[in-house]
Design an enzyme around this catalytic site. Structure first.
Site, PDB file in Angstrom:
ATOM      1  N   ARG A   1     -81.528 -52.280 -20.624  1.00 20.64           N
ATOM      2  CA  ARG A   1     -81.384 -51.052 -21.166  1.00 20.64           C
ATOM      3  C   ARG A   1     -81.676 -49.737 -20.616  1.00 20.64           C
ATOM      4  NH1 ARG A   1     -83.151 -53.138 -27.076  1.00 20.64           N
ATOM      5  NH2 ARG A   1     -82.942 -55.307 -26.362  1.00 20.64           N
TER       6      ARG A   1
ATOM      7  N   GLU B   1     -93.483 -62.483 -34.268  1.00 17.68           N
ATOM      8  CA  GLU B   1     -92.792 -62.310 -35.277  1.00 17.68           C
ATOM      9  C   GLU B   1     -92.100 -63.366 -36.358  1.00 17.68           C
ATOM     10  OE1 GLU B   1     -91.043 -60.826 -31.541  1.00 17.68           O
ATOM     11  OE2 GLU B   1     -90.325 -58.921 -32.477  1.00 17.68           O
TER      12      GLU B   1
ATOM     13  N   ASN C   1     -83.718 -66.715 -36.026  1.00 15.75           N
ATOM     14  CA  ASN C   1     -83.185 -65.438 -35.282  1.00 15.75           C
ATOM     15  C   ASN C   1     -82.037 -65.606 -34.663  1.00 15.75           C
ATOM     16  OD1 ASN C   1     -83.120 -63.047 -33.760  1.00 15.75           O
ATOM     17  ND2 ASN C   1     -85.302 -63.219 -32.876  1.00 15.75           N
TER      18      ASN C   1
ATOM     19  N   HIS D   1     -88.361 -53.170 -33.496  1.00 10.99           N
ATOM     20  CA  HIS D   1     -89.473 -53.943 -33.153  1.00 10.99           C
ATOM     21  C   HIS D   1     -90.472 -53.883 -34.463  1.00 10.99           C
ATOM     22  CE1 HIS D   1     -88.495 -53.793 -28.674  1.00 10.99           C
ATOM     23  NE2 HIS D   1     -88.298 -54.839 -29.264  1.00 10.99           N
TER      24      HIS D   1
ATOM     25  N   ARG E   1     -84.629 -63.164 -39.335  1.00 16.79           N
ATOM     26  CA  ARG E   1     -84.673 -61.655 -38.765  1.00 16.79           C
ATOM     27  C   ARG E   1     -83.399 -60.903 -38.661  1.00 16.79           C
ATOM     28  NH1 ARG E   1     -87.179 -60.420 -32.610  1.00 16.79           N
ATOM     29  NH2 ARG E   1     -86.993 -58.172 -32.956  1.00 16.79           N
TER      30      ARG E   1
ATOM     31  N   LEU F   1     -93.705 -54.674 -25.025  1.00 15.59           N
ATOM     32  CA  LEU F   1     -93.222 -54.682 -23.720  1.00 15.59           C
ATOM     33  C   LEU F   1     -92.501 -56.279 -23.241  1.00 15.59           C
ATOM     34  CD1 LEU F   1     -95.901 -52.742 -21.457  1.00 15.59           C
ATOM     35  CD2 LEU F   1     -93.867 -51.669 -23.019  1.00 15.59           C
ATOM     36  N   GLY F   2     -91.227 -56.393 -23.928  1.00 13.86           N
ATOM     37  CA  GLY F   2     -90.741 -57.395 -23.579  1.00 13.86           C
ATOM     38  C   GLY F   2     -89.336 -57.200 -22.981  1.00 13.86           C
TER      39      GLY F   2
ATOM     40  N   GLU G   1     -98.315 -59.072 -22.798  1.00  8.35           N
ATOM     41  CA  GLU G   1     -99.310 -60.251 -22.932  1.00  8.35           C
ATOM     42  C   GLU G   1     -99.413 -60.684 -21.429  1.00  8.35           C
ATOM     43  OE1 GLU G   1     -97.529 -62.629 -25.716  1.00  8.35           O
ATOM     44  OE2 GLU G   1     -97.144 -61.146 -27.106  1.00  8.35           O
TER      45      GLU G   1
ATOM     46  N   GLY H   1     -93.658 -59.994 -23.927  1.00  8.40           N
ATOM     47  CA  GLY H   1     -93.664 -60.833 -22.511  1.00  8.40           C
ATOM     48  C   GLY H   1     -94.568 -60.427 -21.585  1.00  8.40           C
ATOM     49  N   ILE H   2     -94.039 -58.796 -21.128  1.00  8.12           N
ATOM     50  CA  ILE H   2     -94.748 -58.128 -20.087  1.00  8.12           C
ATOM     51  C   ILE H   2     -96.135 -57.887 -20.357  1.00  8.12           C
ATOM     52  CG2 ILE H   2     -94.612 -56.226 -18.638  1.00  8.12           C
ATOM     53  CD1 ILE H   2     -91.600 -56.125 -18.894  1.00  8.12           C
TER      54      ILE H   2
HETATM   55  P1  ADP Z   1     -87.751 -60.905 -25.559  1.00  9.41           P
HETATM   56  O1  ADP Z   1     -87.874 -59.375 -25.663  1.00  9.41           O
HETATM   57  O2  ADP Z   1     -86.516 -61.297 -25.168  1.00  9.41           O
HETATM   58  O3  ADP Z   1     -88.555 -61.485 -26.773  1.00  9.41           O
HETATM   59  P2  ADP Z   1     -90.379 -61.487 -24.025  1.00  9.41           P
HETATM   60  O4  ADP Z   1     -91.282 -60.713 -24.971  1.00  9.41           O
HETATM   61  O5  ADP Z   1     -90.598 -62.810 -24.086  1.00  9.41           O
HETATM   62  O6  ADP Z   1     -88.895 -61.013 -24.351  1.00  9.41           O
HETATM   63  O7  ADP Z   1     -90.604 -60.913 -22.735  1.00  9.41           O
HETATM   64  C1  ADP Z   1     -89.704 -61.299 -21.571  1.00  9.41           C
HETATM   65  C2  ADP Z   1     -90.323 -60.534 -20.322  1.00  9.41           C
HETATM   66  O8  ADP Z   1     -91.436 -60.662 -20.095  1.00  9.41           O
HETATM   67  C3  ADP Z   1     -89.477 -61.032 -19.141  1.00  9.41           C
HETATM   68  O9  ADP Z   1     -88.508 -60.212 -18.750  1.00  9.41           O
HETATM   69  C4  ADP Z   1     -90.517 -61.093 -17.954  1.00  9.41           C
HETATM   70  O10 ADP Z   1     -89.961 -59.963 -17.184  1.00  9.41           O
HETATM   71  C5  ADP Z   1     -91.851 -60.510 -18.483  1.00  9.41           C
HETATM   72  N1  ADP Z   1     -92.789 -61.581 -18.320  1.00  9.41           N
HETATM   73  C6  ADP Z   1     -93.424 -62.881 -18.874  1.00  9.41           C
HETATM   74  N2  ADP Z   1     -94.228 -63.229 -17.964  1.00  9.41           N
HETATM   75  C7  ADP Z   1     -94.725 -62.106 -17.101  1.00  9.41           C
HETATM   76  C8  ADP Z   1     -95.740 -62.150 -16.031  1.00  9.41           C
HETATM   77  N3  ADP Z   1     -96.606 -62.937 -15.945  1.00  9.41           N
HETATM   78  N4  ADP Z   1     -95.791 -61.016 -15.376  1.00  9.41           N
HETATM   79  C9  ADP Z   1     -94.726 -59.870 -15.591  1.00  9.41           C
HETATM   80  N5  ADP Z   1     -93.780 -60.119 -16.537  1.00  9.41           N
HETATM   81  C10 ADP Z   1     -93.573 -61.194 -17.383  1.00  9.41           C
END
Ligand code: ADP
Length: 402
Positions: free
Chosen positions: A241, A379, A9, A181, A93, A209-210, A331, A328-329
């Site tokens: 963004r 992914e 990626n 996505h 990717r 939600l990342g 999960e 990230g957010i």
């Molecule tokens: P990407 O889109 O770069 O792949 P991710 O899916 O890893 O990103 O998501 C990253 C985001 O997840 C970070 O910006 C962070 O704000 C959020 N994040 C990770 N762990 C937590 C948590 N425990 N609580 C809130 N937000 C989180």
């Protein structure tokens, strides 16, 4: 000798990679890592499947490794690391497959040229995604390469969902809603039946939600609508963004602020979203921990937009059987999930607070009309599966020397 598949990626300043090894017919993660700071101070790390660091290196400040240097370093590292394995192929990717590529494709010079035509549709991502493909095609033409697209999954959307209310000539020229996505949504669609067969066969909204964020409405595992459109800046506010804004704002910025396309690009991709509103951070963790009113406003706005998009996607589906949180957010943040579910009570969502704190997988009560799930996305595995499938059992295997 077992077969390995390398998943790549490539972004503007980093290359992420994973190595999957074929075990009992399914790809299993063996190694993952990245080289970051390709044009500043490069840093490489590789970790095994358990997350233990297997190798690490930092280059001297001022050494610009660039994409070519990074691919070379990675190839040499994998040659020694995977000496016991046979590299069957590389899966990449690629953000944009246009309208033509509704599924992954094996790449040759002709396909690469076709994919380069999509560069103007995703100028910040597509050229970088294609760089390692070109380099490997030149140096290792016998190594099978497969491109997997973020747009493909959304090609099942009905024509109205893909249309802007612009004149037909522009639509025909490719100015339409593509959605992104897709590899994440495809992975979720592939595992949802194991969790909730009824929802998987019915109507679900998935929240990815990342750092980038979008939502996708699925019917029987197929995309019918999504919040991202022509580009990945549309829809929800994200880390940096802005998400959807009135296009009149862009005209105002040009006319009244004298901003050109590049300045506006920087504003809407890098300086807006959670970072822009809070003035503090693009990281949800920092904002949730902050007492600053602007940090709270950024979180409130993020949730308000999710609430409205959820209503919109439920309307597109004509009802709702399940909600899935991922990335990230999605999960990791029980607090964000709790507020999204509270906002969705009118749709028949009842949250199980304990299950939510524990992270699921099911976080709705037994009596909730809409089931709610936390499912980690993957992914890379989706790309490995596609690559394996496209190479076929009898694919010519190159001896490792990526
Ligand atoms: P990407 O889109 O770069 O792949 P991710 O899916 O890893 O990103 O998501 C990253 C985001 O997840 C970070 O910006 C962070 O704000 C959020 N994040 C990770 N762990 C937590 C948590 N425990 N609580 C809130 N937000 C989180």
């Amino acid at each position: 000798m077992a077969d390995a598949i390398l998943v790549v990626n490539a972004g503007s300043s980093s290359i992420k990679f994973s190595v999957f090894v074929e075990r009992a017919g399914t790809p299993e993660l063996a190694l993952r890592g990245h080289i970051e700071g390709l044009y500043t101070r490069a840093h490489f790390v590789a970790k095994d499947a358990a997350g233990k660091t297997a190798s690490e290196k930092t280059w001297d400040a001022g050494t610009k490794l660039d994409h070519e240097g990074a691919v070379e370093y990675l190839a040499a590292f994998l040659r020694s690391e995977l000496a016991e394995l046979r590299l069957a192929g590389v899966g990449h990717r690629v953000v944009h497959g246009g309208l033509e590529y509704t599924k992954p494709v094996r790449v040759d010079a002709g396909v690469l040229a076709a994919l380069e035509k999509f560069n103007p549709l995703a100028p910040l991502h597509q050229p970088n995604n294609l760089k390692p493909i070109r380099l490997l095609l030149e140096r290792r033409p016998e190594l099978p390469q497969v491109a997997c697209f973020d747009t493909s999954f959304h090609r099942t959307q009905p024509p109205v969902a893909q249309r802007f209310a612009l004149p037909d000539e522009l639509h025909e020229a490719g100015v339409r809603r593509y959605g992104f996505h897709g590899l994440s949504y495809e992975y979720i669609a592939s595992v949802l039946p194991q969790h909730d067969a009824k929802a998987a066969a019915g109507r679900a909204v998935v929240l990815h939600l990342g750092n980038g964020a979008s939502m996708c409405a699925m019917e029987a595992g197929k995309s019918v609508a999504s919040t991202m459109g022509f580009t990945a800046v549309d829809g929800l506010p994200m880390g940096t963004r802005c998400g959807s804004i009135d296009p009149g704002v862009i005209l105002y910025l040009m006319d009244e602020r004298g901003m050109d396309a590049r300045a506006i690009e920087k504003l809407i991709y890098n300086q807006s979203g959670l970072l822009g509103v809070s003035g503090i951070s693009s990281d949800m963790r920092t904002l949730l921990a902050s007492k600053e009113p602007r940090a709270q406003l950024a979180v409130d706005l993020y949730l308000y937009r999710i609430r409205r998009e959820l209503g919109s996607l439920a309307a597109a589906l004509g009802g709702l059987d399940a909600i899935v949180f991922t990335a990230g957010i999605g999960e990791n943040s029980a607090a964000i999930r709790e507020r999204v579910c509270g906002d969705a009570a009118w749709l028949g969502v009842k949250l199980d607070a304990d299950a939510n704190k524990k992270g699921g997988p099911r976080i709705s009560t037994a009596g909730s009309r809409v089931s709610v799930w936390v499912i980690p996305t993957n992914e890379e595995l989706m790309i490995a599966r596609h690559t394996r499938a496209l190479l076929g059992a009898a694919a010519p295997a190159a001896v490792v020397s990526a």
